[in-house]
Motif scaffolding. Structure first.
Motif, PDB file in Angstrom:
ATOM      1  N   ALA A 233     -54.102 -11.122  -8.460  1.00 20.21           N
ATOM      2  CA  ALA A 233     -55.497 -11.514  -8.181  1.00 20.21           C
ATOM      3  C   ALA A 233     -55.548 -12.690  -7.202  1.00 20.21           C
ATOM      4  CB  ALA A 233     -56.186 -11.899  -9.487  1.00 20.21           C
ATOM      5  N   ARG A 248     -59.763 -11.897 -16.421  1.00 19.68           N
ATOM      6  CA  ARG A 248     -60.219 -11.111 -15.275  1.00 19.68           C
ATOM      7  C   ARG A 248     -59.170 -11.046 -14.162  1.00 19.68           C
ATOM      8  NH1 ARG A 248     -66.262 -13.268 -15.008  1.00 19.68           N
ATOM      9  NH2 ARG A 248     -65.168 -15.105 -15.819  1.00 19.68           N
ATOM     10  N   TRP A 252     -58.497  -7.422 -11.840  1.00 22.92           N
ATOM     11  CA  TRP A 252     -58.121  -7.202 -10.442  1.00 22.92           C
ATOM     12  C   TRP A 252     -56.938  -6.215 -10.393  1.00 22.92           C
ATOM     13  CZ3 TRP A 252     -59.798  -8.886  -5.636  1.00 22.92           C
ATOM     14  CH2 TRP A 252     -58.923  -8.621  -4.575  1.00 22.92           C
ATOM     15  N   TRP A 308     -65.574  -2.498  -7.334  1.00 23.74           N
ATOM     16  CA  TRP A 308     -66.208  -3.389  -8.335  1.00 23.74           C
ATOM     17  C   TRP A 308     -65.144  -4.298  -8.986  1.00 23.74           C
ATOM     18  CZ3 TRP A 308     -67.598  -1.828 -13.932  1.00 23.74           C
ATOM     19  CH2 TRP A 308     -68.550  -2.692 -14.469  1.00 23.74           C
ATOM     20  N   MET A 309     -63.960  -3.706  -9.249  1.00 28.38           N
ATOM     21  CA  MET A 309     -62.902  -4.512  -9.886  1.00 28.38           C
ATOM     22  C   MET A 309     -62.182  -5.403  -8.865  1.00 28.38           C
ATOM     23  SD  MET A 309     -61.360  -1.816 -12.654  1.00 28.38           S
ATOM     24  CE  MET A 309     -61.570  -0.324 -11.731  1.00 28.38           C
ATOM     25  N   GLU A 311     -63.074  -7.513  -6.810  1.00 28.48           N
ATOM     26  CA  GLU A 311     -64.077  -8.503  -6.397  1.00 28.48           C
ATOM     27  C   GLU A 311     -63.372  -9.859  -6.335  1.00 28.48           C
ATOM     28  OE1 GLU A 311     -67.604  -8.912  -5.609  1.00 28.48           O
ATOM     29  OE2 GLU A 311     -66.510 -10.777  -5.240  1.00 28.48           O
ATOM     30  N   ARG A 317     -66.667 -10.439 -11.114  1.00 23.62           N
ATOM     31  CA  ARG A 317     -65.744  -9.363 -11.514  1.00 23.62           C
ATOM     32  C   ARG A 317     -66.038  -8.943 -12.960  1.00 23.62           C
ATOM     33  NH1 ARG A 317     -60.041 -11.460 -10.831  1.00 23.62           N
ATOM     34  NH2 ARG A 317     -60.800 -11.980  -8.758  1.00 23.62           N
TER      35      ARG A 317
END
Ligand SMILES: Nc1ncnc2c1ncn2[C@@H]1O[C@H](COP(=O)(O)OP(=O)(O)OP(=O)(O)O)[C@@H](O)[C@H]1O
Length: 344
Positions: A233, A248, A252, A308-309, A311, A317
Motif C-alpha cells: 500500500a 486497510r 490495497w 475502489w480498493m 484508492e 478506501r
C-alpha cells in the motif's frame, strides 16, 4: 506460544532406507519437496504408523484421510528469523477458520550444523496439492486462460472471509502480505475451488499510531522487508510522520490480488511494463492499465471494484466488511443476469 526447544521433538530417524521426521509425537515420511521459500523448504509427507498414539492430541484439528500433509522446515540462523517463525506460530494459533491455513503441529529444535548448533522449526499443515493461486495463474497465463467471472469472485470472496477474521479479531490483525503467492487452492470436485490464506509470518496488530518521523521510518523499513512490493500500500511505501495505520493496508493488497486473479499479473508490474520503473510511484498514483483479458471481457463492475480498493487516500478506501458486502452484490447481479439470459 508453546514452542518447544527440545531436540527430541522433531528429529530425523533414518529407518529402513527412508528418512522419517518426527514432529512431537507424530512420525512422517518425506515423499517429495513441494515448495521453497526464503529459508524454508516445504515437503509432502505421509504420516507413518509407529508414532506414539497414546500421546497424540485427543482432538486433533484435522486428520487427513490419506495421511498426507505439508511439512515446512525453516532454517533459523538469526534472532530475527526466530522471531518471525514464532510470530507465524503465534498468529496461526489465534484463528480457526476454513479460509485460514491451520497450523496442526509445530516444534522448534536445536540441531548440530557444521560445527555450530542451529535451530530448525517444523510446521505441519494440511496439504493443498493444487498449489498456490500464483502457480495456477502462471500456468493459465501460458495457455491464455482466464477464470470465469463467478470463479474470480468465489476465490476472492474466500480470501476476504479469511481476512475478515483477522481484521475483526480483538485486537485486529493485518496479514501484511496478501498476494496470490500466499493463497493455496484446492480444486477438488466442487464447482468452486477452495481458497485459503497462508503465511502469517508478517501478520501483526493492524493499528499503528505514527507520531514522529522516526516511527514512520521504522514502519517503512519493516514494510520494505515484509510486504511484497507489487502488493504494498502507498502509506507503507512513504509513511506519513503523523498517521493512524490500520487494516486497510491489506485492502490495497486485496485490490492488487483481485486484479491478478482476473489477469494473471499484478497491476503495477503490468502497468510499468517491460521498461520497468518505480513501483512506489506507480502505487502512489493509483493509476493502472488493464490487460486485454478474456473474451468477452470481464464486466466493468469488476474493474470498478479493483479501482475502489486501489484508492491511495486511506480514508476513502473500503473496509473488509464493505468489500464483502460488495462481493455479495456483484454475485447476486451475476446470478440475476444469467437467469435472465436463460429466460430469453
Ligand atoms: N500447505 C501447503 N500445501 C501445498 N503447498 C504448500 C503448502 N505450504 C506451502 N506450500 C508451498 O511451499 C511454498 C513456500 O511456502 P511458504 O510461502 O510458506 O514459505 P515461505 O518461506 O514463507 O516463503 P516466502 O519466502 O515466499 O514467504 C509455497 O509457495 C507453496 O508453493
Amino acid at each position: 506460544m508453546g514452542c518447544s526447544f527440545s531436540g527430541l521433538n522433531a528429529l530425523y530417524d533414518v529407518v529402513s532406507g527412508g528418512a522419517d521426521v518426527w514432529v512431537n509425537e507424530r512420525r512422517f515420511k518425506i515423499l517429495k519437496q513441494i515448495g521453497e521459500g526464503g529459508f524454508a523448504f516445504v515437503y509432502l509427507v505421509k504420516e507413518q504408523q509407529g508414532g506414539h498414539p497414546a500421546k497424540l492430541p485427543k482432538h486433533p484439528k484435522y486428520i487427513a484421510d490419506d495421511g498426507l500433509y505439508a511439512l515446512k522446515k525453516v532454517i533459523i540462523q538469526t534472532d530475527e528469523q526466530l522471531d518471525l517463525v514464532q510470530q507465524e506460530i503465534h498468529v496461526s494459533s489465534l484463528f480457526n477458520h476454513p479460509n485460514l491455513l491451520p497450523l496442526l503441529e509445530h516444534s522448534i529444535i536445536s540441531v548440530k550444523g557444521e560445527g555450530a548448533w542451529i535451530q530448525e522449526a517444523y510446521l505441519l499443515f494440511p496439504v493443498y496439492e493444487d498449489g498456490t493461486l500464483v502457480d495456477n495463474l502462471n500456468l493459465m497465463r501460458t495457455k491464455k486462460e482466464y477464470f470465469p467471472t463467478l470463479t474470480v469472485l468465489q476465490i476472492f470472496k474466500q480470501i476476504c472471509e479469511g481476512l475478515k477474521v483477522m481484521h475483526t479479531f480483538d485486537p485486529p490483525y493485518a496479514h501484511n502480505d496478501v498476494k496470490p503467492g500466499n493463497v493455496l487452492l484446492s480444486k477438488g470436485k466442487e464447482q468452486s475451488p477452495l481458497a485459503v490464506l497462508m503465511d502469517f509470518g508478517s501478520a501483526a496488530p493492524a493499528r499503528k499510531q505514527l507520531r514522529s518521523r522516526s516511527e514512520a521510518l521504522a514502519l517503512q523499513e519493516w514494510a520494505a522487508q515484509h510486504c511484497s512490493a507489487p502488493y504494498r500500500a502507498p502509506e507503507l511505501w512513504d509513511c506519513p510522520s503523523v498517521a493512524d495505520i490500520d487494516g486497510r493496508t491489506d485492502i490495497w493488497s486485496l485490490g492488487c490480488t483481485l486484479y491478478a486473479i482476473m489477469y494473471g499479473v499484478s497491476p503495477f508490474e503490468y502497468t510499468l511494463g517491460e521498461a520497468g520503473g518505480s513501483l512506489q510511484l506507480a502505487a502512489m498514483s493509483g493509476q493502472v492499465k488493464w490487460p486485454s483479458g478474456p473474451s468477452p471481457p470481464y464486466p466493468d463492475s469488476l474493474q470498478k471494484f479493483v479501482i475502489w480498493m486501489l484508492e491511495p487516500r486511506v480514508a476513502l478506501r473500503p473496509s473488509i466488511e464493505d468489500v464483502l458486502l460488495h462481493i455479495e452484490k456483484l454475485v447476486a447481479r451475476l446470478e440475476t443476469d444469467s437467469m435472465n439470459r436463460n429466460l430469453l
